[in-house]
Scaffold this motif. Structure first.
Motif, PDB file in Angstrom:
ATOM      1  N   THR A   1       3.428   5.726  -5.422  1.00  0.00           N
ATOM      2  CA  THR A   1       3.316   5.797  -7.190  1.00  0.00           C
ATOM      3  C   THR A   1       2.180   6.875  -7.660  1.00  0.00           C
ATOM      4  O   THR A   1       2.277   7.440  -8.702  1.00  0.00           O
ATOM      5  CB  THR A   1       3.080   4.475  -7.660  1.00  0.00           C
ATOM      6  OG1 THR A   1       4.060   3.741  -7.012  1.00  0.00           O
ATOM      7  CG2 THR A   1       3.199   4.424  -8.835  1.00  0.00           C
ATOM      8  N   LEU A   2       1.085   6.667  -7.105  1.00  0.00           N
ATOM      9  CA  LEU A   2      -0.175   7.333  -7.532  1.00  0.00           C
ATOM     10  C   LEU A   2       0.148   8.861  -7.022  1.00  0.00           C
ATOM     11  O   LEU A   2      -0.236   9.832  -7.926  1.00  0.00           O
ATOM     12  CB  LEU A   2      -1.419   6.752  -6.750  1.00  0.00           C
ATOM     13  CG  LEU A   2      -1.695   5.458  -7.054  1.00  0.00           C
ATOM     14  CD1 LEU A   2      -3.050   5.062  -6.101  1.00  0.00           C
ATOM     15  CD2 LEU A   2      -2.208   5.505  -8.657  1.00  0.00           C
TER      16      LEU A   2
ATOM     17  N   ARG B   1       0.875  -1.113  -0.151  1.00  0.00           N
ATOM     18  CA  ARG B   1      -0.124   0.151  -0.011  1.00  0.00           C
ATOM     19  C   ARG B   1       0.927   1.142   0.072  1.00  0.00           C
ATOM     20  O   ARG B   1       0.520   2.160  -0.548  1.00  0.00           O
ATOM     21  CB  ARG B   1      -0.955  -0.129   1.236  1.00  0.00           C
ATOM     22  CG  ARG B   1      -1.802   1.113   1.079  1.00  0.00           C
ATOM     23  CD  ARG B   1      -3.249   0.899   2.119  1.00  0.00           C
ATOM     24  NE  ARG B   1      -3.920   1.882   2.021  1.00  0.00           N
ATOM     25  CZ  ARG B   1      -5.047   2.145   2.457  1.00  0.00           C
ATOM     26  NH1 ARG B   1      -5.385   1.017   3.500  1.00  0.00           N
ATOM     27  NH2 ARG B   1      -5.771   3.106   2.676  1.00  0.00           N
TER      28      ARG B   1
ATOM     29  N   HIS C   1       3.673   1.624  -1.271  1.00  0.00           N
ATOM     30  CA  HIS C   1       4.287   1.598  -2.711  1.00  0.00           C
ATOM     31  C   HIS C   1       3.254   2.231  -3.528  1.00  0.00           C
ATOM     32  O   HIS C   1       3.624   3.482  -4.393  1.00  0.00           O
ATOM     33  CB  HIS C   1       5.013   0.318  -3.134  1.00  0.00           C
ATOM     34  CG  HIS C   1       5.398   0.336  -4.535  1.00  0.00           C
ATOM     35  ND1 HIS C   1       6.361   0.893  -5.151  1.00  0.00           N
ATOM     36  CD2 HIS C   1       4.709  -0.392  -5.694  1.00  0.00           C
ATOM     37  CE1 HIS C   1       6.571   0.813  -6.348  1.00  0.00           C
ATOM     38  NE2 HIS C   1       5.422   0.221  -6.698  1.00  0.00           N
ATOM     39  N   HIS C   2       2.038   1.780  -3.587  1.00  0.00           N
ATOM     40  CA  HIS C   2       1.173   2.434  -4.329  1.00  0.00           C
ATOM     41  C   HIS C   2       0.686   3.687  -4.158  1.00  0.00           C
ATOM     42  O   HIS C   2       0.614   4.446  -5.159  1.00  0.00           O
ATOM     43  CB  HIS C   2      -0.290   1.372  -4.237  1.00  0.00           C
ATOM     44  CG  HIS C   2      -0.115   0.130  -4.522  1.00  0.00           C
ATOM     45  ND1 HIS C   2      -0.975  -0.892  -4.108  1.00  0.00           N
ATOM     46  CD2 HIS C   2       0.946  -0.599  -5.419  1.00  0.00           C
ATOM     47  CE1 HIS C   2      -0.666  -2.191  -4.534  1.00  0.00           C
ATOM     48  NE2 HIS C   2       0.696  -1.776  -5.258  1.00  0.00           N
ATOM     49  N   TRP C   3       0.657   4.088  -2.831  1.00  0.00           N
ATOM     50  CA  TRP C   3       0.464   5.643  -2.595  1.00  0.00           C
ATOM     51  C   TRP C   3       1.579   6.684  -3.015  1.00  0.00           C
ATOM     52  O   TRP C   3       0.980   7.391  -3.627  1.00  0.00           O
ATOM     53  CB  TRP C   3       0.443   5.670  -0.964  1.00  0.00           C
ATOM     54  CG  TRP C   3       0.328   6.887  -0.258  1.00  0.00           C
ATOM     55  CD1 TRP C   3       1.370   7.684   0.332  1.00  0.00           C
ATOM     56  CD2 TRP C   3      -0.623   8.039  -0.087  1.00  0.00           C
ATOM     57  NE1 TRP C   3       0.930   8.892   0.865  1.00  0.00           N
ATOM     58  CE2 TRP C   3      -0.349   8.939   0.270  1.00  0.00           C
ATOM     59  CE3 TRP C   3      -2.016   7.768  -0.736  1.00  0.00           C
ATOM     60  CZ2 TRP C   3      -1.256  10.187   0.713  1.00  0.00           C
ATOM     61  CZ3 TRP C   3      -3.073   8.786  -0.399  1.00  0.00           C
ATOM     62  CH2 TRP C   3      -2.549   9.998   0.132  1.00  0.00           C
TER      63      TRP C   3
END
Length: 87
Positions: free
Chosen positions: A12-13, A6, A8-10
């Motif tokens: 990246t977004l 999560r 990493h996704h945060w």
């Protein structure tokens, strides 16, 4: 709740939002227990200027509008828009 990758996704977004909009992005994380623990400020090219890690704190960064102009010069997304689709 925190899920796998999560944080990493945060990151990246947030990077993607800054780059595609060629503007500064300030993002505050959720409070516990949903937190990813990475409130941050990104510049128009997706570079992290400030970050709050695992502690409760305040992130501060200088917002320079010249960075917006430079970001839009090197990455002109508004000029690359296509309003019609041809087959």
């Amino acid at each position: 709740m925190r899920g796998p990758l999560r944080d990493h996704h945060w990151k990246t977004l947030l990077t993607a939002r800054a780059i595609e909009n060629t503007f500064f992005v300030a993002a505050a994380d959720h409070p516990p227990p949903l937190e990813v623990k990475h409130s941050m400020i990104m510049d128009p090219q997706g570079v992290m200027l400030a970050q709050v890690g695992t502690a409760a704190d305040v992130a501060v960064a200088c917002v320079d509008l010249a960075a917006v102009e430079w970001g839009r010069y090197v990455n002109p997304p508004l000029e690359l828009r296509r309003y019609r689709v041809t087959a």
